[in-house]
Design an enzyme around this catalytic site. Structure first.
Site, PDB file in Angstrom:
ATOM      1  N   CYS D  12       0.782  -1.247   0.000  1.00  0.00           N
ATOM      2  CA  CYS D  12       0.000   0.000   0.000  1.00  0.00           C
ATOM      3  C   CYS D  12       0.813   1.296   0.000  1.00  0.00           C
ATOM      4  CB  CYS D  12      -0.909   0.086   1.207  1.00  0.00           C
ATOM      5  SG  CYS D  12      -1.947  -1.325   1.392  1.00  0.00           S
ATOM      6  N   GLY D  38       0.450   0.415  -5.222  1.00  0.00           N
ATOM      7  CA  GLY D  38      -0.767  -0.387  -5.142  1.00  0.00           C
ATOM      8  C   GLY D  38      -1.712  -0.040  -6.266  1.00  0.00           C
ATOM      9  N   ASN D 112      -0.545   0.968   5.837  1.00  0.00           N
ATOM     10  CA  ASN D 112       0.458   0.345   4.991  1.00  0.00           C
ATOM     11  C   ASN D 112       1.309  -0.536   5.871  1.00  0.00           C
ATOM     12  OD1 ASN D 112       2.357  -0.345   3.073  1.00  0.00           O
ATOM     13  ND2 ASN D 112       3.527   1.549   3.324  1.00  0.00           N
ATOM     14  N   GLY D 113       1.354  -1.826   5.551  1.00  0.00           N
ATOM     15  CA  GLY D 113       2.162  -2.733   6.358  1.00  0.00           C
ATOM     16  C   GLY D 113       1.438  -4.030   6.620  1.00  0.00           C
ATOM     17  N   TYR D 253      13.610  -1.593  -4.802  1.00  0.00           N
ATOM     18  CA  TYR D 253      12.606  -1.746  -5.854  1.00  0.00           C
ATOM     19  C   TYR D 253      11.336  -0.914  -5.692  1.00  0.00           C
ATOM     20  CZ  TYR D 253       8.527  -3.992  -7.974  1.00  0.00           C
ATOM     21  OH  TYR D 253       7.354  -4.223  -8.610  1.00  0.00           O
ATOM     22  N   SER D 294      12.242  -0.012 -13.257  1.00  0.00           N
ATOM     23  CA  SER D 294      12.803   0.054 -11.909  1.00  0.00           C
ATOM     24  C   SER D 294      14.301  -0.201 -11.843  1.00  0.00           C
ATOM     25  CB  SER D 294      12.062  -0.921 -10.998  1.00  0.00           C
ATOM     26  OG  SER D 294      12.169  -2.225 -11.524  1.00  0.00           O
ATOM     27  N   ASP D 356      18.998  -6.228 -13.419  1.00  0.00           N
ATOM     28  CA  ASP D 356      17.639  -6.224 -12.862  1.00  0.00           C
ATOM     29  C   ASP D 356      17.760  -5.921 -11.374  1.00  0.00           C
ATOM     30  OD1 ASP D 356      14.911  -6.341 -12.682  1.00  0.00           O
ATOM     31  OD2 ASP D 356      14.736  -8.380 -13.461  1.00  0.00           O
ATOM     32  N   ASP D 357      16.691  -5.370 -10.797  1.00  0.00           N
ATOM     33  CA  ASP D 357      16.793  -4.967  -9.395  1.00  0.00           C
ATOM     34  C   ASP D 357      16.735  -6.138  -8.433  1.00  0.00           C
ATOM     35  OD1 ASP D 357      13.776  -5.283  -8.746  1.00  0.00           O
ATOM     36  OD2 ASP D 357      13.804  -3.968 -10.477  1.00  0.00           O
TER      37      ASP D 357
END
Lengths: 488, 488, 488, 488
Positions: D12, D38, D112-113, D253, D294, D356-357
């Site tokens: 989120c 999100g 968020n979490g 990321y 990213s 790539d990340d």
């Protein structure tokens, strides 16, 4: 006149089914037959092999569900709900069935009616830390069930039902059963039917049984709790302190004409109301016409009893259930009308008896009388096939304040003038009771007629104070203005 | 029975207005009153200070237009269209008004009817390089206008009108005028009204005049071209070779009961059809009921003439205009029914006279008879308030092949058995003509009754070959099976 | 900066496929890869066993098509189109492919480009009675084909192609073949690919070949007509009077970096533009950053050539393709920004070289310079990886008036001040030509550079008069204000 | 690679604002900048003069809100939420902010979490009769607040915060204040900004501050409770038992490159990861390219450190955020690809370092390596700018089972083979810590690196048992297969 803004609004219709494939489709079909009981929102909860899933949304059934939705709702049992929501509270949270997810189980709840002690219960529970999600009173039952100390779910539900007061027809779906419960006065109708394959249906009106091909099994009686599960239907009473007082407005206006309530066909009851109205409020005229669609039965009865021809003097646009576009006031005054029209070829030059089922604010009546006169009617005699509405309802009809009711504020003479009618007459309460003709031995012919006489069959609990204040306010006005049900 | 799939489908309704602010809103309101003439698509073209803008789409008027759309369509003149499209051709390209943009000018065209030489015209023009965009025949007129060598637009339009054959009521909007034209037989209705502010309305039925607050001015006559512009209304004839033969199905089924056609109120004409039907096809019974909504007028007439009580034996779900969800065949056999229901309390144990306006394929009739019998009706006597449909229509009704018509394929006895009715009777053609009662001196009481007797008032042009082949095919079957309109 | 309102807009992307199942899905996928060429509308015509069916609509591809739509579009061949429409003309009628239905056949047409004699052709044909349905110029070709006296469709198409002037890449689908045609100057790119199963693809850019798994086969050459049918691909020339002058803006801004045009990779060409820009317009600074996404390639080239670090100084919100909500002017002034943001951690205190691909009105440039300064950039040196745009385009880019172009109205010094940049520099035309590096022998390195120097490779036909007037107007202003492409 | 299905999903983003008109618009704008956190649902609660109103829905912000919605949400304060929901739980009930309506007050909650003792709390409360409406763990806080015996709301909130465990950044809106709280380890980022007019903003990332024109004020610290009301901002601690362990995946990321976390710019940190990766995992090659979007920062860092050219070898379709249509497996094998494409002109014949990340399941990596090889890359050396993910996360990232992680199941050699890469290398944990460079003195450079080393900074509570079982299962397989972070 159904779906006119200024008319009454029933708060809901419920439909539940157990033990059949196509449970969601049958629930959809049943709700479609009950759509007249609520147009603001709809929802269905399916029991998919013990898992409950709910889809609900604002609008008509067809706005909420498409064929793909129904295909995804596969299961052997379901409950559904169509809702009328009062202004300002048309939140998605309030659309039913209300889903409840616990760590170990699930419930879904559908409610038709209005509780009278909801506020007290809510405050008590909130003080104990309870959290409510909807702003509707329907959620109370679930809290009470969870707080009950009883050891079986049956007993927990009964505990909860004994605590709440007012008008309610509840459906409660769990992973392994379907409960149905009716309040001790049976204010709202609730019937049971059987499907050809042995499954059971519980719903607000018999018209929904017909729609899904079910046969009538029984009316749910006041104070009963029904449980339907794998082993079939079992009926018990959560209280014996009951007395039937079914809402008379169901017979007058709400229910569909093809429904039977406690054995009485609604269309036929309305025809009898019309016939008795013709006896009590006769008038010399050329023809009788009814306000479509809800007043046609009463108009037929009036015509038959009076010997006057029954005519089609008004037409309702059959697409009007779906228009959100309204003419401006200016255009309306120029005669623009999207929903109703008068049949000039029928009414021009004629003395018309206009039969309507009931009058709430009176705005619609004034409009229709004008429509007929503009179409050339020589005289318009307004006849109302029910007594004058003067008191609010607290059991599930959306009349919360007497101040909204024209008959609580004007005399018969004033109203006639307001409507522009050549005469005005209402049906008497005794004739209403006689027309319905229920013979269960309860007072008022087993009907609730409190909106007409102010005598409520139960305490008003949380509403008593508000009611007293309003009545006091009305009393203080200079003169007694309450309508008498004689003709003017 | 309107909006049943197996019934007839009118190809369109048109509405035009000139000289009023709110032109788009009035057009919307007028089309809303004409929605029964077409539900598959709708459109409005506005004349916004000389610029034409069109919005159109598939579905009901309410699916195509919202309040914001109407607000954007500001102008002093507009035309609109509601369309029924035959299967497979419900393309957006075909939704009307058809907009035409030229380097120097614009047109918009709305058409109700069907041309009989469209294919020939199209082929001729395509051979000359013309490009058609829609697959409908309505576009022809525009091509012909542009190809005319006449020097004024009036004369170009008349040239074009003289070339096309068949049934047509056209509205044509330009930057500075509104044309309306009717075919030489007046197959389709078209009326003119006046607004309170002096503006003019031209539309398919008078019910749309009422809806927008306009007063009836005149019926457009066969062969007339009307031009409405700044200087008012002027009427001329593009041909004098005319003879009124208005589609009798307008009176029987299509038009709204509150409309008047050439001075005859549609509801009243239907009541007379019902009354004459009672005389021609009497039966001993307990009550009369009509198929809602289109057959109620005829049922009232039958009841009044026969002295039998008029009853509400069938209810149509008032939300059925909007359901796209259909029960499966299996559920239908179990009795699931979303649109119609029988009122058991009324019909159980009774001998019912069931009045329907007309029969096309016969599927609906069979379903309704079964519905009443399942509800306990002791007998069902089916009475059709029009003659038996046996021939196709080429002037704007969607019956293109005799093979679709049950009465072209079965005898009266066979049909009765197919429907499961206890008796079956149709109205005779002379009674139909008498019930309508138009007195213009033209043959058949100024009606087109070709679907009943196969005698078309005009050559069939492009359709003649197809018609001959079909008739030959029917003739070749072993025995004469054509229905006679006597009772069985 | 793609999809900023004030930037250039390509008029379309086209995609066609022949000889493969999943033709509609591949067309959808190909158009998705070409979505950057047009966001206002999209459409697909499928050839379903000889029957053409078209679905088209306003908005992005994903607004127009869902999975169910694609499933219904089954066939072995298809063409598709993504469209940018100029203001006011975003009518559904103009969305392509344009479908044409004749009595005996069908066509569907997709066009990328702009005709210069469309108005003349249209007027001529309308005078002969022709009817146009769209307001776009694309429809002309169909009229000309139908009017051709040639005996084969191949020759009719060639006749038509020889009549029209300007920039065009056409796809034309019929029941049994797919045509592709390119104008005599090859203003717009058009390439052919082969599918693994042998089918053919023709489309605007090679990135669409990659997206559908096709391998590059050839570039269509100026003046060519390709026909693909059951017997494969055949290529012929409808004219030999050709000279390649491909739109240099395709290399500068429009085409996707992964596309190759006449063998030149677009990203690599842009990198070379950036490198040459660094040579022509060097500056002392700390880092180089590009305006995402279209200027990143040139910024990399500038950084590499100059030896300055390439940095991510600006971020574009990756969801910005879909927001229709815009901050008010007041909020914008408060710093509210929904699409672009500066990376403070990167630019604060730094001397920034900001590389942009081109400048049209200049509004975006001013906004971005301010964004960087607000984020703390010490200096912002604006470097444009193309020459200054000073003349309109008539071959398919939406710059119709010199008055819209800031470089036609301000000197370099004025522009620098307008943008608030510390310095400003453009790439020279010779460097642009060198960076692209096409070696076909045609003038200007086979590029059209008319927007930079006003030297159009063809007569302007219908546009000549308007162009002359505008130039005259610009000339009359007191002083010569045209930008020179040297640094200030 | 953001928005690829097989990649990580943050649960989120939150945004709150107090003390400004346009509160809803700023919240919308802020959430738009946080949309990458999100995409499955979004909501906004407005405080309209003490009344809270919530609108929320499934989909992207633009699917849920249109301009009219925002205009209706007028108020001086608001909170909002964008949500990623795990499969199967994308119910509307779970979309936040969660609204709570009490008899006397209202709350709205955005979280968020992920909590680690949510199940235990829920079971305890349900046993006491509590009813949960959502299936998410976010609702717990509200229950705990209402059950607290403390006398002020501040203390009730602190009581509740001390009871819950795990990762959380909470926003809680009431009629007269806005609370923000962060867990004792600061697993999730949360920052405060100031608006030009003095109002306050609290949100997940600084990029949202920039988007709304707010200036950074402070990072919320672990264990803090912030209250913003009429009298301004006040900060207190609900616990002092704190230790910063911010999720390292935010740097790797999740967070947007333009955001700063505890003073560290995310893009710059990623560039340093890339540079250290180049040192730890060098390779002979021709160019470096990153997976858009990213991994571009890390790729720039790798290129700069290694001295290899930074190139645009892959392009991401900028409209891919909105496509719901996917090619079939068969088409995918034929090379159909809607989201990513390789730039042939850049990579053909080249030895490519692909940065790539991170790698989760590995499906995307395999696909991209193949894409480059199909485009002609001579060699593809895969370099991952973070350590190998081998353990689940319980604080808010959607990796719940080690079995989903390829690096928990395959050795480095096996992975390289699975991906088809010519070599494979990961960044070491010490280099990750060094690249981020936080200097607060907490272990692991104040980062949570538990997904790499399995050492969780807190007890796992409800998840401990599940975690132990999974680890045991992995251990039981024949050989130790855990990846080492050296190159192969």
């Amino acid at each position: 006149m159904q779906s006119e803004l200024s008319h009454l609004n029933e708060e809901c219709g419920v439909f539940g089914v157990w033990g059949t494939p196509d449970a969601a489709f049958l629930t959809y079909t049943g709700l479609f037959a009950l759509q007249h009981r609520g147009q603001e929102g709809a929802g269905i909860t399916i029991n998919d092999d013990g898992q409950l899933r709910t889809k609900r949304g604002l609008g008509l059934l067809n706005d909420v569900f498409n064929a793909a939705d129904l295909e995804q709702l596969q299961g052997q049992a379901a409950i559904g709900h169509v809702r009328y929501s009062t202004a300002g509270s048309n939140l998605l949270e309030n659309i039913q069935p209300l889903p409840f997810n616990f760590s170990d189980t699930q419930f879904a709840l559908a409610h038709n009616g209005n509780l009278t002690n909801a506020e007290t219960i809510r405050k008590n529970l909130e003080d104990r830390g309870a959290i409510y999600h909807s702003s509707s009173d329907s959620e109370n039952l679930m809290h009470l069930i969870r707080l009950s100390k009883a050891t079986t779910l049956d007993e927990q539900v009964k505990d909860a039902l004994r605590t709440i007061k007012g008008g309610f027809a509840y459906l409660l779906l769990t992973k392994d059963r379907l409960y149905a419960a009716l309040d001790p006065n049976g204010f709202r109708p609730l019937v049971v039917g059987k499907l050809p394959n042995g499954g059971f249906v519980v719903c607000s009106e018999t018209c929904a049984l017909d729609a899904v091909g079910a046969t009538f099994f029984c009316d749910v009686q006041p104070g009963q709790l029904l449980r339907i599960d794998e082993s079939g239907l079992s009926i018990s009473a959560y209280t014996t302190d009951t007395q039937l007082a079914i809402c008379s407005m169901e017979f007058i206006y709400f229910a569909r004409p093809d429904s039977d309530i406690y054995g009485v066909n609604v269309h036929s009851a309305r025809k009898r109301m019309g016939a008795l109205l013709a006896k009590e409020q006769p008038v010399e005229a050329d023809l009788v016409t009814g306000v479509p669609n809800s007043s046609l039965s009463a108009a037929m009865g009036y015509a038959q009893e009076s010997g006057l021809p029954y005519e089609m003097g008004l037409i309702k646009n059959q697409y009007s259930a779906r228009t959100f576009i309204q003419p401006t006031q200016k255009l309306r005054e120029q005669g623009v009308n999207m929903k109703l029209s008068a049949v000039k070829g029928v009414v021009a030059g004629k003395r018309v008896v206009l039969v309507d089922d009931s009058i709430v604010r009176g705005t619609t009546s004034r409009r229709i009388v004008k429509l007929l006169k503009d179409a050339g009617a020589a005289e318009v005699h307004l006849r109302i096939a029910s007594p004058a509405l003067k008191y609010p309802c607290f059991y599930g009809i959306d009349i919360q304040h007497a101040s909204e009711l024209i008959a609580a504020n004007q005399t018969l003479a004033e109203m006639r003038q307001t409507f522009g009618a050549d005469s005005l007459g209402f049906l008497s309460v005794p004739s209403l009771i006689k027309a319905v003709g229920l013979n269960t031995g309860a007072p008022n012919g087993s009907l609730c007629v409190a909106y007409f006489d102010g005598k409520y069959p139960t305490p008003l609990y949380d509403y008593q104070e508000q009611y007293d204040q309003e009545q006091e306010k009305l009393r203080r006005r200079d003169e007694p203005k309450h309508v008498t049900t004689s003709s003017y």
